[in-house]
Design a protein around this motif. Structure first.
Motif, mmCIF file in Angstrom:
data_model
loop_
_atom_site.group_PDB
_atom_site.id
_atom_site.type_symbol
_atom_site.label_atom_id
_atom_site.label_comp_id
_atom_site.label_asym_id
_atom_site.label_seq_id
_atom_site.Cartn_x
_atom_site.Cartn_y
_atom_site.Cartn_z
ATOM 1 N N VAL A 108 1.321 22.722 -38.144
ATOM 2 C CA VAL A 108 0.815 22.051 -39.341
ATOM 3 C C VAL A 108 0.343 20.665 -38.925
ATOM 4 O O VAL A 108 1.074 19.914 -38.267
ATOM 5 N N ALA A 191 -2.751 24.214 -42.012
ATOM 6 C CA ALA A 191 -1.540 24.989 -41.728
ATOM 7 C C ALA A 191 -1.927 26.326 -41.106
ATOM 8 O O ALA A 191 -2.779 27.048 -41.631
ATOM 9 N N GLU A 203 1.821 30.574 -44.609
ATOM 10 C CA GLU A 203 0.861 29.499 -44.829
ATOM 11 C C GLU A 203 0.842 29.075 -46.292
ATOM 12 O O GLU A 203 0.772 27.877 -46.606
ATOM 13 N N ILE A 206 4.019 27.063 -46.904
ATOM 14 C CA ILE A 206 3.908 25.718 -46.339
ATOM 15 C C ILE A 206 3.114 24.812 -47.283
ATOM 16 O O ILE A 206 3.526 23.686 -47.578
ATOM 17 N N SER A 209 5.101 23.993 -50.399
ATOM 18 C CA SER A 209 6.188 23.063 -50.080
ATOM 19 C C SER A 209 5.654 21.650 -49.899
ATOM 20 O O SER A 209 6.263 20.683 -50.384
#
Length: 269
Positions: A108, A191, A203, A206, A209
């Motif tokens: 990332v 990502a 992905e 991520i 988040s």
């Protein structure tokens, strides 16, 4: 194809003010989000220099979060698991990279730039034509966007918070068009997780988040303004060092003894 998202997060601050507020927020937030064996461990924090961006600060952190991941990610991760965060802060530009030694195909990259406007710069981070084609833009509103209830605190809600020092807030509908001062954090997130069968889910996880963390962090930076406003740069660096030491001690308490000892003597750097 790497998933590229650009988040634009406005704040009722100036870029110069946020230079202090960001450091305060990250140090306090890391301590509050850490517990025995879980959380953010700082293993390196030192000056750095770049030919283009000049002098800055480099940090490396180990984010211990095994128990906080969805079960389908925990299933492929070892019990002792952490993500490595490396960050180069050349404020108002920063570069942050996340990797994991256990999952080499996880990567990332976050490029950030801060400007004194309300998010209307169309290519703040100078993306290429190809990157612009892949990019999606999301404007985040720290006061009115959907926010995870598990992190909600009314005293940190910009719709209710009013600063005693600056008289800013509460934020009302349309505040990004009317409030002054105003600044924007432009964050381009790339990502990638190139493992067949998990790529899309990981992905997407991520990006969700990161979106939640951005909302939480920026909400806290504003709602804590009366704690940090008026600090000098030296003041906030002293505060940062104190909180990082407290956070490391908290995280290492719950680690395997050999791991904790190695971290304490600097073998993890």
């Amino acid at each position: 194809m790497v998933l590229i998202k650009e988040y634009r997060v406005c704040m009722p601050l100036t870029v110069e003010e946020y230079k202090i507020g960001q450091l305060y927020m990250i140090a306090r937030h890391s301590l509050e989000q850490s517990e025995e064996g879980e959380g953010v461990e700082v293993v390196q924090n030192e000056p750095c220099e770049d030919e283009v961006h000049g002098k800055g600060q480099f940090t490396e952190k180990h984010i211990h979060l095994s128990n906080r991941l969805p079960y389908w990610i925990q299933a492929i991760c070892p019990r002792v698991f952490y993500v490595i965060e490396k960050s180069w802060n050349y404020y108002p530009y920063t570069l942050t990279e996340y990797t994991c030694s256990f999952i080499p195909k996880l990567h990332v990259l976050i490029k950030t730039k801060y400007e004194d406007n309300n998010g209307n710069t169309e290519n703040c981070l100078d993306l290429t034509e190809e990157q612009l084609k892949q990019r999606t833009v999301e404007q985040l509103d720290i006061a009115f966007d959907e926010f995870p209830t598990k992190h909600y605190k009314q005293e940190e809600d910009p719709k209710f918070f009013k600063s005693q020092k600056t008289n800013r807030g509460p934020l009302c509908e349309g505040w990004r068009e009317t409030d002054k001062p105003i600044m924007c954090s432009y964050k381009v997130v790339e990502a990638s997780f190139e493992i067949w069968g998990f790529q899309t889910r990981v992905e997407d996880f991520i990006q969700r988040s990161i979106r939640d963390i951005l909302l939480l962090g920026h909400r806290q930076a504003f709602s804590w303004i009366d704690e940090w406003h008026g600090m000098s740069f030296d003041d906030v660096r002293d505060y940062e060092r104190q909180k990082q030491a407290e956070t490391n001690q908290k995280v290492q308490t719950g680690q395997d003894p050999a791991t904790a000892v190695a971290a304490a003597v600097g073998e993890g750097e």
